[in-house]
Design an enzyme around this catalytic site. Structure first.
Site, mmCIF file in Angstrom:
data_model
loop_
_atom_site.group_PDB
_atom_site.id
_atom_site.type_symbol
_atom_site.label_atom_id
_atom_site.label_comp_id
_atom_site.label_asym_id
_atom_site.label_seq_id
_atom_site.Cartn_x
_atom_site.Cartn_y
_atom_site.Cartn_z
ATOM 1 C CD GLU A 235 7.305 4.735 -5.395
ATOM 2 O OE1 GLU A 235 6.272 5.124 -5.933
ATOM 3 O OE2 GLU A 235 7.522 4.833 -4.185
ATOM 4 C CB VAL B 78 0.435 -9.484 0.806
ATOM 5 C CG1 VAL B 78 1.802 -9.353 1.455
ATOM 6 C CG2 VAL B 78 -0.365 -10.624 1.435
ATOM 7 C CB SER C 262 5.387 2.404 -7.741
ATOM 8 O OG SER C 262 5.554 3.774 -7.936
ATOM 9 C CB SER C 263 1.732 -1.674 -7.321
ATOM 10 O OG SER C 263 0.579 -0.870 -7.334
ATOM 11 C CD GLU D 73 -5.743 -2.489 2.842
ATOM 12 O OE1 GLU D 73 -4.848 -1.855 3.422
ATOM 13 O OE2 GLU D 73 -6.212 -2.143 1.745
ATOM 14 C CD GLN D 74 -11.644 -8.789 3.543
ATOM 15 O OE1 GLN D 74 -11.474 -9.364 4.612
ATOM 16 N NE2 GLN D 74 -11.767 -9.440 2.388
ATOM 17 N NE ARG E 76 -16.808 3.440 -10.048
ATOM 18 C CZ ARG E 76 -17.787 4.292 -10.368
ATOM 19 N NH1 ARG E 76 -19.013 4.114 -9.856
ATOM 20 N NH2 ARG E 76 -17.564 5.309 -11.181
ATOM 21 C CD GLU E 77 -7.438 0.830 -7.495
ATOM 22 O OE1 GLU E 77 -6.481 1.492 -7.061
ATOM 23 O OE2 GLU E 77 -7.313 -0.292 -8.013
ATOM 24 C CE1 TYR F 150 4.574 5.015 -12.428
ATOM 25 C CE2 TYR F 150 4.850 3.035 -11.115
ATOM 26 C CZ TYR F 150 4.575 4.381 -11.206
ATOM 27 O OH TYR F 150 4.292 5.086 -10.079
ATOM 28 N NE ARG G 184 -2.560 9.630 -6.247
ATOM 29 C CZ ARG G 184 -1.481 8.877 -6.506
ATOM 30 N NH1 ARG G 184 -0.534 9.307 -7.299
ATOM 31 N NH2 ARG G 184 -1.366 7.684 -5.958
ATOM 32 C CG ASP H 221 -4.313 7.255 -4.090
ATOM 33 O OD1 ASP H 221 -4.500 8.420 -4.478
ATOM 34 O OD2 ASP H 221 -3.299 6.593 -4.387
ATOM 35 C CG ASN I 10 -5.371 2.212 -0.616
ATOM 36 O OD1 ASN I 10 -5.054 1.389 0.246
ATOM 37 N ND2 ASN I 10 -4.754 2.306 -1.768
ATOM 38 C CD GLU I 11 -1.137 4.572 -1.704
ATOM 39 O OE1 GLU I 11 -0.062 4.637 -1.087
ATOM 40 O OE2 GLU I 11 -1.219 4.193 -2.880
ATOM 41 C CG ASN J 70 0.622 8.400 -2.804
ATOM 42 O OD1 ASN J 70 1.449 7.519 -2.639
ATOM 43 N ND2 ASN J 70 -0.648 8.140 -3.096
ATOM 44 N N GLY K 63 3.244 11.250 -7.978
ATOM 45 C CA GLY K 63 3.851 11.302 -9.304
ATOM 46 C C GLY K 63 3.585 12.644 -9.980
HETATM 47 N N1 LIG Z 1 -7.622 -3.733 0.015
HETATM 48 C C1 LIG Z 1 -7.570 -3.683 -1.311
HETATM 49 N N2 LIG Z 1 -8.651 -4.042 -2.056
HETATM 50 C C2 LIG Z 1 -8.609 -3.994 -3.409
HETATM 51 N N3 LIG Z 1 -7.515 -3.609 -4.108
HETATM 52 C C3 LIG Z 1 -6.408 -3.263 -3.425
HETATM 53 C C4 LIG Z 1 -6.382 -3.265 -1.989
HETATM 54 N N4 LIG Z 1 -5.163 -2.861 -1.584
HETATM 55 C C5 LIG Z 1 -4.466 -2.620 -2.703
HETATM 56 N N5 LIG Z 1 -5.192 -2.855 -3.816
HETATM 57 C C6 LIG Z 1 -4.735 -2.719 -5.208
HETATM 58 O O1 LIG Z 1 -3.311 -2.599 -5.214
HETATM 59 C C7 LIG Z 1 -2.906 -1.305 -5.696
HETATM 60 C C8 LIG Z 1 -1.686 -0.841 -4.930
HETATM 61 O O2 LIG Z 1 -1.966 -0.796 -3.543
HETATM 62 P P1 LIG Z 1 -1.689 0.517 -2.696
HETATM 63 O O3 LIG Z 1 -2.131 0.235 -1.303
HETATM 64 O O4 LIG Z 1 -2.314 1.675 -3.344
HETATM 65 O O5 LIG Z 1 -0.116 0.615 -2.691
HETATM 66 P P2 LIG Z 1 0.921 1.566 -3.473
HETATM 67 O O6 LIG Z 1 1.415 2.527 -2.439
HETATM 68 O O7 LIG Z 1 1.995 0.660 -3.936
HETATM 69 O O8 LIG Z 1 0.181 2.259 -4.573
HETATM 70 C C9 LIG Z 1 -4.139 -0.455 -5.520
HETATM 71 O O9 LIG Z 1 -4.134 0.642 -6.399
HETATM 72 C C10 LIG Z 1 -5.251 -1.452 -5.837
HETATM 73 O O10 LIG Z 1 -5.360 -1.678 -7.235
HETATM 74 MG MG LIG Z 2 -1.573 3.278 -4.459
#
Ligand SMILES: Nc1ncnc2c1ncn2[C@@H]1O[C@H](COP(=O)(O)OP(=O)(O)O)[C@@H](O)[C@H]1O
Ligand SMILES: [Mg+2]
Length: 373
Positions: free
Chosen positions: A17, A188, A195-196, A225-226, A231-232, A266, A306, A308, A321-322, A324, A328
């Site tokens: 990153e 995966v 940053s995906s 992961e499932q 919505r994010e 990005y 942050r 998420d 989810n995670e 940070n 950013g």
């Molecule tokens: N289990 C999940 N279900 C649906 N979308 C997912 C899932 N895991 C990841 N994503 C998608 O992938 C993106 C990046 O995954 P994330 O776990 O946030 O990793 P990073 O740390 O790279 O941002 C998420 O913002 C989402 O769009």
């Molecule tokens: Mg993320």
């Protein structure tokens, strides 16, 4: 007038990153209150070389991303007996900079956000913005962060972890174990990235192997992961007593992207639309803000984070989810925007983060470091 606080802003870094950091730091340097702070820009290139940069040159360039200059003098971090830090020249050609009150790592990803550089700051005994070694490390590891979150009662999506050694010794068995626990689609992802980078959406099981092979290029541990039809939703947290929690925002990746990928984040300027505040009802808004504060606390974060979430479209349930710990900071990044929308303008946010760093350093300094029975 009181003496200015000298802040070394670190950017770049030996991380996937790196480029994002160059943008984040350009924005941080632009917004730091010059009435209070004396800014020292320090770049770290992709090989890990620290270089001292000239603020005037940087300000004249005034781009959205800071440059890494080949000819800038190399420096190393050194301790001062007064608890401040110094950046000393490696070859003695320049004087370097002393009396640095606080370090601001505006970097993301492994080695920058995962406790590695925080450990270097601790060893040097200097103040720095953000979480310490423990919180940085556990927050960066998506598996450990989720385990701690789960233990604190935060809902998470089902997942399995895979170590590269186990995968290499029996890939078919590992794939079978994932298939038994999860249903398509699955995601995966490398355990310690951001940053995906290395993230894949897998819609048929025969794509899984290619996704795993790629993710294992970035990490020795990965998550399967499932996939959630979600919505994010994101929330910004700022350390305070009690924690200051922003209004939540929602990221809507453009349907041209399968998910919120690196490209959507990005490379594509229309990659995602943001709703700030998120268009969720008051109950959901209150719930996600509470969950964000819980995540910040259980992961023992300092300063900022942050958090998420996925909001399951079917059940209405939030999943952590995670988190940070060095989110950013570009001019369009969500952390500063959510804070701004919640009443903390960008320059004030930076001032508060620096004051928190100085305060934490003072508190740690007040501890006894030896024991005399
Ligand atoms: N289990 C999940 N279900 C649906 N979308 C997912 C899932 N895991 C990841 N994503 C998608 O992938 C993106 C990046 O995954 P994330 O776990 O946030 O990793 P990073 O740390 O790279 O941002 C998420 O913002 C989402 O769009
Ligand atoms: Mg993320």
């Amino acid at each position: 007038m009181a003496q200015k606080i000298r802040v070394a802003v670190l950017y770049g870094g030996k991380s996937g990153e790196h480029e994002v950091s160059l943008q984040s730091a350009a924005s941080v340097i632009r917004h730091l209150d010059r009435g209070r702070f004396d800014v020292v820009p320090v770049s770290i290139d992709k090989t890990g070389l620290w270089q001292l940069n000239d603020l005037n040159t940087i300000e004249q360039t005034a781009g959205s991303a800071l440059p890494i200059r080949r000819n800038a003098p190399e420096v190393r971090l050194a301790a001062q007996p007064d608890g401040r830090g110094a950046l000393l020249p490696v070859d003695g050609a320049i004087p370097g900079v002393r009396d640095i009150d606080v370090f601001f790592p505006v970097m993301h990803g492994p080695l920058c956000e995962d406790g590695a550089i925080q450990g270097l700051f601790d060893l040097t005994d200097v103040a720095y913005v953000g979480s310490g070694v423990l919180a940085s490390a556990v927050s960066m590891d998506k598996d450990v962060a989720k385990r701690l979150a789960l233990q604190a009662g935060l809902p998470i999506a089902p997942y399995v972890t895979l170590k590269r050694r186990d995968y290499e010794s029996d890939p078919a068995d590992c794939i079978e174990a994932a298939r038994a626990k999860l249903s398509l689609p699955v995601f995966v992802k490398p355990c310690n990235m951001g940053s995906s980078v290395g993230v894949h959406k897998v819609k048929s099981w025969d794509q899984l192997k290619a996704a795993l092979d790629d993710a294992f290029r970035y990490d020795l541990k990965i998550l399967i992961e499932q996939g959630i039809d979600a919505r994010e939703v994101e929330v910004a947290v700022l350390e305070d007593e009690p924690l200051f929690v922003s209004v939540a925002s929602e990221i809507n990746p453009d349907p041209r992207h399968e998910f919120y990928s690196y490209e959507a984040k990005y490379l594509d300027k229309d990659g995602a639309a943001v709703d700030l505040p998120a268009r969720i009802d008051d109950v959901a808004m209150a719930r996600v803000r509470v969950l964000a504060a819980q995540a910040f606390a259980v992961l023992e974060c300092s300063g900022l984070a942050r958090v998420d979430f996925f909001l399951d479209r079917k059940s209405g349930e939030f999943y952590f989810n995670e988190i940070n710990t060095l989110p950013g900071f570009t001019s369009i990044s969500m952390y500063p925007k959510m804070m701004e929308a919640s009443g903390v303008p960008y320059p004030e946010l930076l001032t508060r983060l620096i004051n928190l760093a100085l305060d934490r350093h003072r508190q740690r300094h007040s501890l006894l470091r030896d024991y005399a029975p």
